[in-house]
Write an enzyme that holds these catalytic residues in place. Sequence first.
Site, PDB file in Angstrom:
ATOM      1  N   TYR A  84     -57.896 -28.411  13.362  1.00  0.00           N
ATOM      2  CA  TYR A  84     -58.112 -29.859  13.313  1.00  0.00           C
ATOM      3  C   TYR A  84     -57.295 -30.487  12.183  1.00  0.00           C
ATOM      4  CZ  TYR A  84     -60.416 -34.271  12.185  1.00  0.00           C
ATOM      5  OH  TYR A  84     -60.664 -35.585  11.878  1.00  0.00           O
ATOM      6  N   ALA A 142     -59.275 -40.182  18.155  1.00  0.00           N
ATOM      7  CA  ALA A 142     -58.797 -38.861  17.760  1.00  0.00           C
ATOM      8  C   ALA A 142     -59.624 -37.773  18.431  1.00  0.00           C
ATOM      9  CB  ALA A 142     -58.872 -38.696  16.242  1.00  0.00           C
ATOM     10  N   TYR A 143     -59.074 -36.574  18.416  1.00  0.00           N
ATOM     11  CA  TYR A 143     -59.812 -35.371  18.803  1.00  0.00           C
ATOM     12  C   TYR A 143     -60.539 -34.908  17.552  1.00  0.00           C
ATOM     13  CZ  TYR A 143     -60.567 -30.560  20.506  1.00  0.00           C
ATOM     14  OH  TYR A 143     -61.115 -29.361  20.898  1.00  0.00           O
ATOM     15  N   GLY A 168     -66.099 -45.307  19.169  1.00  0.00           N
ATOM     16  CA  GLY A 168     -66.262 -44.586  17.915  1.00  0.00           C
ATOM     17  C   GLY A 168     -66.924 -45.413  16.823  1.00  0.00           C
ATOM     18  N   GLN A 169     -67.307 -44.725  15.763  1.00  0.00           N
ATOM     19  CA  GLN A 169     -67.977 -45.386  14.635  1.00  0.00           C
ATOM     20  C   GLN A 169     -67.110 -46.470  14.015  1.00  0.00           C
ATOM     21  OE1 GLN A 169     -70.363 -42.677  11.918  1.00  0.00           O
ATOM     22  NE2 GLN A 169     -68.939 -41.187  12.771  1.00  0.00           N
ATOM     23  N   THR A 214     -57.694 -37.624   7.568  1.00  0.00           N
ATOM     24  CA  THR A 214     -58.872 -36.898   7.120  1.00  0.00           C
ATOM     25  C   THR A 214     -58.639 -36.089   5.849  1.00  0.00           C
ATOM     26  OG1 THR A 214     -60.391 -35.091   7.772  1.00  0.00           O
ATOM     27  CG2 THR A 214     -58.185 -35.041   8.681  1.00  0.00           C
ATOM     28  N   ASP A 215     -59.723 -35.826   5.139  1.00  0.00           N
ATOM     29  CA  ASP A 215     -59.695 -34.928   3.981  1.00  0.00           C
ATOM     30  C   ASP A 215     -59.341 -33.498   4.395  1.00  0.00           C
ATOM     31  OD1 ASP A 215     -62.420 -35.268   5.206  1.00  0.00           O
ATOM     32  OD2 ASP A 215     -62.852 -33.504   3.996  1.00  0.00           O
ATOM     33  N   ASP A 249     -55.208 -43.991  27.212  1.00  0.00           N
ATOM     34  CA  ASP A 249     -55.544 -42.570  27.164  1.00  0.00           C
ATOM     35  C   ASP A 249     -54.481 -41.857  26.335  1.00  0.00           C
ATOM     36  OD1 ASP A 249     -56.093 -39.900  27.563  1.00  0.00           O
ATOM     37  OD2 ASP A 249     -56.456 -40.090  29.714  1.00  0.00           O
ATOM     38  N   LYS A 270     -54.141 -33.163  12.489  1.00  0.00           N
ATOM     39  CA  LYS A 270     -54.171 -34.480  11.855  1.00  0.00           C
ATOM     40  C   LYS A 270     -52.989 -34.651  10.903  1.00  0.00           C
ATOM     41  CE  LYS A 270     -56.796 -37.343  12.140  1.00  0.00           C
ATOM     42  NZ  LYS A 270     -56.755 -38.544  13.023  1.00  0.00           N
TER      43      LYS A 270
END
Length: 300
Positions: free
Chosen positions: A126, A61-62, A10-11, A102-103, A37, A130
């Site tokens: 989503y 994360a998904y 990921g980033q 996340t926002d 996993d 989260k």
Amino acid sequence: MKILVTGSRGQLARSLAERAAGRPEMDVVLAGRPGLDLHDPASVRATIVAAKPDVVVSAAAYTAVDAAEDEPEAAFAVNAAGAAAVAAGAAEAGAAIVHLSTDYVFAGDQPGERVETDPPDPRNVYGMSKLAGERAVADVNPRHAILRTAWVYSPFGQNFATTMLGLAAGRDKVRVVADQWGNPTAAADLAEGVLRVASALAAGAPAASGTFHLAGHGSTNWAGFAREIFAQSSRLGGPSAEVEEVVSQDFPMRAYRPRNSRLSCAKFETTFGWRAPDWRDSCRAVVARMVAKEVPGPTR
């Protein structure tokens, strides 16, 4: 200090590895599938306990926001149950946890910047998954810092910046929504903040535990973000396109998108003594890397 990061491609994971490379006091280990996993709590526990980290960064994360509407079980399995397994593994290993959120835990239908004490009200699966993950992490591991961020981009993988430059390589005009606002956040800046939080948690700083907002300084809408990407790319001889502003209804999506994702990072800045750079400055740096390395983006 040993930091184990969930997710290896990921980033944020890649940016953390880059940021820590010049800091000999930090040993960043990336752990992803198949060894770790999130669908398999036993693999999560075994990987974390064996690594013996001081801090775990829960970054995997998904993230398929639209697909989550049709497969909520998959989203909750990773973002809630998986996050809980990571927090439990960290606790068993005696490690603190930095969990990325996340926002999207906010509805995004009110003006101004959201602060940490604002009540969450997610409007898509989503965001709900989260938020469930945030609560699970806090319940399982008292040595936690939950970091909510937004609009993350980098030279790596598929994100808004790589998508825009990919589109500009094949067309003269790009249609971008202008009625959704937020804080563009370079993954490199997010990584810097995460490392500062990890250091504080490892040192036992009581104020380092809790929920914080961490995003780029300043805000814009998606169309303004696209214009800045194109301006910086054009300056360096890279691809550029004209931006045509449209509204969200012109791009119907399966999942609801918040109209206002702006986050106040004042609590983070006060607690950790650091503020992310202005988003335009970070955008300039990211685009420069993309143009110099000719990092490809999607063209469709």
